[in-house]
Design a protein around this motif. Structure first.
Motif, PDB file in Angstrom:
ATOM      1  N   LYS A   1      37.855   8.723 -35.014  1.00 50.04           N
ATOM      2  CA  LYS A   1      38.826   8.145 -35.754  1.00 50.04           C
ATOM      3  C   LYS A   1      38.616   8.915 -37.527  1.00 50.04           C
ATOM      4  CE  LYS A   1      40.154   5.548 -32.211  1.00 50.04           C
ATOM      5  NZ  LYS A   1      41.030   5.097 -31.997  1.00 50.04           N
ATOM      6  N   PRO A   2      39.538   8.753 -37.742  1.00 41.92           N
ATOM      7  CA  PRO A   2      39.707   9.024 -39.423  1.00 41.92           C
ATOM      8  C   PRO A   2      38.698   8.644 -40.468  1.00 41.92           C
ATOM      9  CG  PRO A   2      41.533   8.397 -38.382  1.00 41.92           C
ATOM     10  CD  PRO A   2      41.225   8.756 -37.545  1.00 41.92           C
ATOM     11  N   VAL A   3      38.572   8.677 -41.443  1.00 40.31           N
ATOM     12  CA  VAL A   3      38.034   8.267 -41.958  1.00 40.31           C
ATOM     13  C   VAL A   3      38.441   7.278 -42.794  1.00 40.31           C
ATOM     14  CG1 VAL A   3      36.807   8.165 -44.755  1.00 40.31           C
ATOM     15  CG2 VAL A   3      36.565  10.179 -42.978  1.00 40.31           C
ATOM     16  N   PHE A   4      39.803   6.877 -42.798  1.00 34.32           N
ATOM     17  CA  PHE A   4      40.219   5.571 -43.060  1.00 34.32           C
ATOM     18  C   PHE A   4      40.507   4.356 -41.743  1.00 34.32           C
ATOM     19  CE2 PHE A   4      44.164   7.289 -41.656  1.00 34.32           C
ATOM     20  CZ  PHE A   4      44.909   6.192 -41.036  1.00 34.32           C
ATOM     21  N   ILE A   5      40.229   4.744 -40.913  1.00 33.06           N
ATOM     22  CA  ILE A   5      39.880   3.551 -39.933  1.00 33.06           C
ATOM     23  C   ILE A   5      37.779   3.274 -39.668  1.00 33.06           C
ATOM     24  CG2 ILE A   5      39.936   3.477 -37.754  1.00 33.06           C
ATOM     25  CD1 ILE A   5      42.812   3.283 -38.274  1.00 33.06           C
ATOM     26  N   ARG A   6      37.894   3.926 -39.915  1.00 40.65           N
ATOM     27  CA  ARG A   6      36.196   4.322 -39.641  1.00 40.65           C
ATOM     28  C   ARG A   6      36.083   3.296 -40.826  1.00 40.65           C
ATOM     29  NH1 ARG A   6      33.343   8.882 -39.919  1.00 40.65           N
ATOM     30  NH2 ARG A   6      34.730  10.408 -40.125  1.00 40.65           N
ATOM     31  N   LYS A   7      36.701   3.590 -41.794  1.00 40.60           N
ATOM     32  CA  LYS A   7      35.857   2.712 -43.223  1.00 40.60           C
ATOM     33  C   LYS A   7      35.919   1.127 -42.967  1.00 40.60           C
ATOM     34  CE  LYS A   7      36.356   6.196 -46.883  1.00 40.60           C
ATOM     35  NZ  LYS A   7      36.445   6.326 -48.498  1.00 40.60           N
ATOM     36  N   LYS A   8      37.273   0.772 -42.110  1.00 35.96           N
ATOM     37  CA  LYS A   8      37.749  -0.424 -41.914  1.00 35.96           C
ATOM     38  C   LYS A   8      37.084  -1.585 -41.221  1.00 35.96           C
ATOM     39  CE  LYS A   8      43.157   0.302 -42.425  1.00 35.96           C
ATOM     40  NZ  LYS A   8      43.975   0.437 -41.655  1.00 35.96           N
ATOM     41  N   LYS A   9      36.358  -1.072 -40.203  1.00 37.17           N
ATOM     42  CA  LYS A   9      34.873  -1.738 -39.798  1.00 37.17           C
ATOM     43  C   LYS A   9      33.950  -0.614 -39.729  1.00 37.17           C
ATOM     44  CE  LYS A   9      38.037  -3.756 -36.912  1.00 37.17           C
ATOM     45  NZ  LYS A   9      38.609  -4.715 -35.681  1.00 37.17           N
ATOM     46  N   PRO A  10      32.869  -0.421 -40.547  1.00 40.20           N
ATOM     47  CA  PRO A  10      32.193   0.898 -40.692  1.00 40.20           C
ATOM     48  C   PRO A  10      30.620   0.376 -39.541  1.00 40.20           C
ATOM     49  CG  PRO A  10      31.769  -0.866 -42.314  1.00 40.20           C
ATOM     50  CD  PRO A  10      32.757  -1.624 -42.136  1.00 40.20           C
ATOM     51  N   TYR A  11      30.779  -0.725 -38.699  1.00 39.01           N
ATOM     52  CA  TYR A  11      29.650  -0.863 -38.085  1.00 39.01           C
ATOM     53  C   TYR A  11      30.003  -0.788 -36.836  1.00 39.01           C
ATOM     54  CZ  TYR A  11      27.550  -2.721 -42.008  1.00 39.01           C
ATOM     55  OH  TYR A  11      26.428  -3.345 -43.813  1.00 39.01           O
ATOM     56  N   LYS A  12      31.385  -0.926 -36.475  1.00 35.72           N
ATOM     57  CA  LYS A  12      31.706  -0.510 -35.315  1.00 35.72           C
ATOM     58  C   LYS A  12      31.585   0.594 -35.199  1.00 35.72           C
ATOM     59  CE  LYS A  12      36.365  -0.733 -32.213  1.00 35.72           C
ATOM     60  NZ  LYS A  12      37.726  -1.544 -32.201  1.00 35.72           N
ATOM     61  N   TYR A  13      32.131   1.741 -35.804  1.00 36.78           N
ATOM     62  CA  TYR A  13      32.215   3.535 -35.804  1.00 36.78           C
ATOM     63  C   TYR A  13      30.868   3.692 -35.699  1.00 36.78           C
ATOM     64  CZ  TYR A  13      37.033   1.966 -35.018  1.00 36.78           C
ATOM     65  OH  TYR A  13      37.822   2.042 -34.438  1.00 36.78           O
ATOM     66  N   PHE A  14      29.590   3.253 -35.944  1.00 37.50           N
ATOM     67  CA  PHE A  14      28.460   3.722 -36.106  1.00 37.50           C
ATOM     68  C   PHE A  14      27.977   4.710 -34.433  1.00 37.50           C
ATOM     69  CE2 PHE A  14      23.950   3.914 -35.363  1.00 37.50           C
ATOM     70  CZ  PHE A  14      23.270   4.627 -36.534  1.00 37.50           C
ATOM     71  N   PHE A  15      27.899   5.713 -34.419  1.00 36.36           N
ATOM     72  CA  PHE A  15      27.453   6.751 -33.343  1.00 36.36           C
ATOM     73  C   PHE A  15      26.576   7.544 -34.129  1.00 36.36           C
ATOM     74  CE2 PHE A  15      32.018   6.069 -33.275  1.00 36.36           C
ATOM     75  CZ  PHE A  15      32.628   5.495 -31.764  1.00 36.36           C
ATOM     76  N   THR A  16      25.771   7.716 -32.963  1.00 35.30           N
ATOM     77  CA  THR A  16      24.193   8.363 -33.034  1.00 35.30           C
ATOM     78  C   THR A  16      24.321   9.821 -32.701  1.00 35.30           C
ATOM     79  OG1 THR A  16      23.370   8.676 -30.582  1.00 35.30           O
ATOM     80  CG2 THR A  16      22.399   6.912 -31.679  1.00 35.30           C
ATOM     81  N   ALA A  17      25.558  10.148 -32.635  1.00 33.58           N
ATOM     82  CA  ALA A  17      25.485  11.729 -32.495  1.00 33.58           C
ATOM     83  C   ALA A  17      25.555  12.438 -33.946  1.00 33.58           C
ATOM     84  CB  ALA A  17      26.938  11.994 -31.673  1.00 33.58           C
ATOM     85  N   ASN A  18      26.033  11.605 -34.830  1.00 33.88           N
ATOM     86  CA  ASN A  18      25.874  12.352 -36.015  1.00 33.88           C
ATOM     87  C   ASN A  18      25.602  11.371 -37.727  1.00 33.88           C
ATOM     88  OD1 ASN A  18      26.472  14.219 -38.379  1.00 33.88           O
ATOM     89  ND2 ASN A  18      28.700  14.749 -38.048  1.00 33.88           N
ATOM     90  N   PHE A  19      24.478  11.355 -37.748  1.00 35.00           N
ATOM     91  CA  PHE A  19      23.893  10.262 -39.711  1.00 35.00           C
ATOM     92  C   PHE A  19      23.014  11.306 -39.619  1.00 35.00           C
ATOM     93  CE2 PHE A  19      21.428   8.109 -36.452  1.00 35.00           C
ATOM     94  CZ  PHE A  19      20.389   7.151 -36.776  1.00 35.00           C
ATOM     95  N   LEU A  20      23.902  10.594 -41.194  1.00 32.94           N
ATOM     96  CA  LEU A  20      22.537  10.919 -42.033  1.00 32.94           C
ATOM     97  C   LEU A  20      22.058   9.606 -42.879  1.00 32.94           C
ATOM     98  CD1 LEU A  20      21.345  12.497 -44.098  1.00 32.94           C
ATOM     99  CD2 LEU A  20      22.296  12.223 -45.852  1.00 32.94           C
TER     100      LEU A  20
ATOM    101  N   ARG B   1      22.293  -6.190 -43.964  1.00 27.39           N
ATOM    102  CA  ARG B   1      23.370  -6.023 -45.177  1.00 27.39           C
ATOM    103  C   ARG B   1      23.040  -4.460 -45.456  1.00 27.39           C
ATOM    104  NH1 ARG B   1      23.149 -11.833 -48.559  1.00 27.39           N
ATOM    105  NH2 ARG B   1      23.852 -13.474 -46.399  1.00 27.39           N
ATOM    106  N   ILE B   2      22.507  -3.752 -45.048  1.00 25.46           N
ATOM    107  CA  ILE B   2      22.292  -2.245 -44.931  1.00 25.46           C
ATOM    108  C   ILE B   2      24.018  -1.685 -45.180  1.00 25.46           C
ATOM    109  CG2 ILE B   2      21.728  -0.076 -44.298  1.00 25.46           C
ATOM    110  CD1 ILE B   2      19.179  -1.641 -43.222  1.00 25.46           C
ATOM    111  N   ASP B   3      24.629  -0.820 -46.045  1.00 29.39           N
ATOM    112  CA  ASP B   3      25.805  -0.809 -46.084  1.00 29.39           C
ATOM    113  C   ASP B   3      25.904   0.713 -45.295  1.00 29.39           C
ATOM    114  OD1 ASP B   3      26.765  -2.522 -47.355  1.00 29.39           O
ATOM    115  OD2 ASP B   3      26.138  -2.047 -49.071  1.00 29.39           O
ATOM    116  N   ILE B   4      26.594   0.992 -44.961  1.00 27.78           N
ATOM    117  CA  ILE B   4      27.202   2.072 -44.122  1.00 27.78           C
ATOM    118  C   ILE B   4      28.826   3.302 -44.803  1.00 27.78           C
ATOM    119  CG2 ILE B   4      28.273   3.713 -42.109  1.00 27.78           C
ATOM    120  CD1 ILE B   4      27.228   1.867 -40.571  1.00 27.78           C
ATOM    121  N   LYS B   5      28.342   4.165 -45.087  1.00 25.88           N
ATOM    122  CA  LYS B   5      29.193   5.397 -45.943  1.00 25.88           C
ATOM    123  C   LYS B   5      30.091   5.928 -45.137  1.00 25.88           C
ATOM    124  CE  LYS B   5      30.874   8.145 -49.730  1.00 25.88           C
ATOM    125  NZ  LYS B   5      30.791   8.370 -51.580  1.00 25.88           N
ATOM    126  N   HIS B   6      31.457   5.977 -44.460  1.00 30.11           N
ATOM    127  CA  HIS B   6      32.133   6.779 -43.385  1.00 30.11           C
ATOM    128  C   HIS B   6      32.331   8.101 -44.227  1.00 30.11           C
ATOM    129  CE1 HIS B   6      31.621   4.911 -39.944  1.00 30.11           C
ATOM    130  NE2 HIS B   6      31.664   3.832 -40.617  1.00 30.11           N
TER     131      HIS B   6
END
Length: 292
Positions: free
Chosen positions: A140-159, A192-197
């Motif tokens: 999914k492109p960033v603008f889609i993921r930003k709308k539901k940031p927790y839904k698009y959390f995947f362990t494959a690639n996160f900092l 309430r820990i924020d995610i930035k996509h």
């Protein structure tokens, strides 16, 4: 500054680590790479052992399998830097600026977690179910993921900041494949820990053959059932469980369950997402029926 953490199981991670190592050297930051095999006893580990010859890099083989959640928690305990970059072993950066893109965010440090995204190459593997599912649900492109940031959390690639990960961790009661990312993202949301996509994706390369993917799906659905029955997640938290309980109100899935083996066979043979979803619904029915 940065520890790169790679859990692996029966997979050659050397090319990934070499690419990351080269990018990290160019970034001119303090770093370490830790790769741990979760007790696979694989012949491929002879290649992974070469990771130990790279500077600031190590490969460790566990004698016993401890599970997908526990292996990530163990990796974090071995990390010495304040930022952790978790990557699956079967991914590869889509850009030579992959590390530098994350370094820019670390230097600003305004957010505790960054999600780079997942991509799929348009090659022969994309005729397989796993790739079709990934392209539909994960790429999914960033603008889609930003709308539901927790839904698009995947362990494959996160900092993530280590101080944050040390307070959350992965739920080690999950021993089978699947949904550990959902449970982790729910904990992030709860706290309430924020995610930035970001637009900083990795290619998912380890595309399973259909039969292997169907077997992994069964394990994932067993995990999902366990999480719902233990009240770790709600029925509405996944599309498949939400659909299952909605249809089962009218006994539709009970009827479809008669054709479960047919759905599985067609999903395998035709790489059909439609029949794959019917297979998932009817396998959930089978699990719940047997648990009564």
């Amino acid at each position: 500054m940065l520890t790169v953490l790679i859990p692996t199981y029966n997979y050659n991670s050397l090319n990934l680590v070499k690419e990351l190592h080269e990018q990290l050297i160019k970034s001119n930051i303090s770093f370490e790479i830790i790769c741990i095999d979760d007790g696979s006893k694989s012949k491929l580990n002879k290649y992974n052992q070469e990771i130990n010859f790279l500077t600031c890099s190590s490969f460790i083989e566990l004698k016993e399998n401890i599970g997908r959640s526990a292996i990530r928690n163990l990796l974090s305990k071995k990390a010495k830097y304040k930022w952790l970059l978790f990557l699956d072993s079967d991914v590869f950066p889509t850009s030579t600026n992959f590390i530098s893109n994350y370094v820019k965010e670390m230097e600003i440090g305004n957010d505790p977690i960054y999600l780079g995204g997942i991509a799929y190459e348009n090659d022969i593997t994309c005729s397989l179910l796993r790739c079709k599912m990934g392209k539909k649900n994960e790429e999914k492109p960033v603008f889609i993921r930003k709308k539901k940031p927790y839904k698009y959390f995947f362990t494959a690639n996160f900092l993530i900041k280590k101080i944050i990960f040390d307070t959350i961790n992965f739920n080690e009661s999950l021993l089978k494949y699947g949904y550990e990312d959902l449970l982790f993202s729910k904990e992030l949301k709860k706290n309430r820990i924020d995610i930035k996509h970001l637009d900083n994706a990795v290619y998912h390369l380890g595309i399973d053959e259909n039969k292997d993917f169907l077997n992994k799906t069964k394990a994932a659905l067993e995990n999902l059932t366990y999480l719902i029955m233990c009240n770790h997640i709600l029925k509405k938290d996944t599309q498949i469980s939400k659909m299952f309980y909605k249809l089962e109100t009218y006994k539709i899935v009970s009827f479809l369950a008669i054709f479960h083996s047919i759905f599985e066979r067609i999903a395998d043979k035709k790489s059909s997402l439609f029949f794959y979803n019917l297979f998932r619904l009817t396998y959930l029915h089978k699990i719940l029926k047997n648990s009564k």
